[in-house]
Scaffold this motif. Sequence first.
Motif, PDB file in Angstrom:
ATOM      1  N   THR A 108     133.196  35.045 -27.990  1.00 20.59           N
ATOM      2  CA  THR A 108     132.815  36.069 -27.014  1.00 20.59           C
ATOM      3  C   THR A 108     132.855  37.458 -27.654  1.00 20.59           C
ATOM      4  O   THR A 108     131.986  38.294 -27.386  1.00 20.59           O
ATOM      5  N   GLU A 112     129.099  38.757 -27.244  1.00 18.77           N
ATOM      6  CA  GLU A 112     128.884  39.710 -26.151  1.00 18.77           C
ATOM      7  C   GLU A 112     128.318  41.048 -26.634  1.00 18.77           C
ATOM      8  O   GLU A 112     127.348  41.556 -26.053  1.00 18.77           O
ATOM      9  N   VAL A 115     124.618  40.521 -27.432  1.00 25.57           N
ATOM     10  CA  VAL A 115     123.785  40.369 -26.234  1.00 25.57           C
ATOM     11  C   VAL A 115     123.600  41.709 -25.532  1.00 25.57           C
ATOM     12  O   VAL A 115     122.497  42.062 -25.103  1.00 25.57           O
ATOM     13  N   LYS A 116     124.690  42.471 -25.413  1.00 25.45           N
ATOM     14  CA  LYS A 116     124.652  43.737 -24.681  1.00 25.45           C
ATOM     15  C   LYS A 116     124.318  44.934 -25.582  1.00 25.45           C
ATOM     16  O   LYS A 116     124.343  46.078 -25.131  1.00 25.45           O
ATOM     17  N   GLN A 118     125.968  46.314 -28.086  1.00 21.08           N
ATOM     18  CA  GLN A 118     127.090  47.233 -28.221  1.00 21.08           C
ATOM     19  C   GLN A 118     127.756  47.023 -29.586  1.00 21.08           C
ATOM     20  O   GLN A 118     127.622  45.953 -30.182  1.00 21.08           O
ATOM     21  N   ASP A 124     138.644  43.170 -32.794  1.00 19.43           N
ATOM     22  CA  ASP A 124     138.078  41.858 -32.460  1.00 19.43           C
ATOM     23  C   ASP A 124     137.802  41.058 -33.727  1.00 19.43           C
ATOM     24  O   ASP A 124     137.995  39.842 -33.771  1.00 19.43           O
ATOM     25  N   SER A 160     131.129  30.250 -24.013  1.00 20.07           N
ATOM     26  CA  SER A 160     131.081  31.696 -24.219  1.00 20.07           C
ATOM     27  C   SER A 160     129.759  32.283 -23.747  1.00 20.07           C
ATOM     28  O   SER A 160     129.723  33.337 -23.092  1.00 20.07           O
ATOM     29  N   ILE A 161     128.663  31.576 -24.032  1.00 16.81           N
ATOM     30  CA  ILE A 161     127.329  32.063 -23.648  1.00 16.81           C
ATOM     31  C   ILE A 161     127.192  32.140 -22.134  1.00 16.81           C
ATOM     32  O   ILE A 161     126.757  33.162 -21.592  1.00 16.81           O
ATOM     33  N   ILE A 164     129.290  34.976 -20.660  1.00 17.99           N
ATOM     34  CA  ILE A 164     128.662  36.290 -20.848  1.00 17.99           C
ATOM     35  C   ILE A 164     127.529  36.486 -19.828  1.00 17.99           C
ATOM     36  O   ILE A 164     127.400  37.553 -19.217  1.00 17.99           O
ATOM     37  N   SER A 167     129.012  37.103 -16.440  1.00 13.94           N
ATOM     38  CA  SER A 167     129.620  38.429 -16.296  1.00 13.94           C
ATOM     39  C   SER A 167     128.586  39.439 -15.807  1.00 13.94           C
ATOM     40  O   SER A 167     128.941  40.436 -15.155  1.00 13.94           O
ATOM     41  N   ASN A 168     127.313  39.189 -16.100  1.00 15.08           N
ATOM     42  CA  ASN A 168     126.233  40.042 -15.588  1.00 15.08           C
ATOM     43  C   ASN A 168     125.798  39.600 -14.199  1.00 15.08           C
ATOM     44  O   ASN A 168     125.600  40.427 -13.304  1.00 15.08           O
TER      45      ASN A 168
END
Length: 295
Positions: A108, A112, A115-116, A118, A124, A160-161, A164, A167-168
């Motif tokens: 994640t 993450e 994907v986002k 960021q 991490d 994890s996918i 994520i 979460s949206n």
Amino acid sequence: MNNLSSITKSLLVLHFTVFIWGFTGILGALISIDAVQMVWYRVLIASITLFVYFKLSKTSIKVTRKQFLQFFLTGSIVAIHWILFFHAIKVSTVSVVLVCMSSITLFTAVLEPLVKKQPIFKPDIFVGLIIILGIYLIFKFESQYTLGIVLGLLATVASSIFAIINSNLVQKSDAKIIGFYEISGAFFWITLYRLFNGELQNESFNLGFHDWIYLLILGTICTALAYVAGVSVMRNLSAFRVALITNLEPVYGIILAFLFFGSKESMSVGFYLGATLILGSVFLYPIYKKRKNLQ
């Protein structure tokens, strides 16, 4: 006082829910049918249970066409995750797979931000390296379970996918409704797969008594009930506290595996060293991250 009581109640519910999630792996090992067939029964029973729950609670399950497609497509990833998870247990042990699932923090942390779009948080990467070291030790000392470890890690990537994605999605929709359509979507995609490979045409529903009991527990308590309970505690508990307690899942699962399967779950010193590195980083990292944010 009432607030304290509701928080205490939510904590108990969450611990019970996480305990149930840990018990899922035990059921996967006890049920005699293969992973695809097992997950098909699981999502069928869970979908029916959630539908009855919504009807009895008079909850509307109406969603837009766009939401429906999003949830159903995400259901395919949920199906892949569960099939890989249970197949990994079939070819290795509950303990090995649950420790592999703890690496979701690593996947994640990497996926993450991608994907986002960021930047990846530097600590991490450090925690990810510790988890990789733990996985390496398990690979090195438990090489007879290589297939189970690989499948367990792939199951974790799938988990994890969809976490994520959810979460949206949860920002705009009720989590219980999302869960219902994703589980129903998982049932749809597995049904398609079983139709194409010819399995479903030969499905006799002629399972053993114990298999039916375990499947009913898996579909109702460990899937439908646990999902609703897991969502309900979010009203009273912070996301941080929920995440920290959820990390107890492999601990509960490994303890249960020892109780149910005894010597089969005994591992090498290398396994426990690797597991300690993974679980230790998974537990301590959220605490570090929260303190860092408070500074």
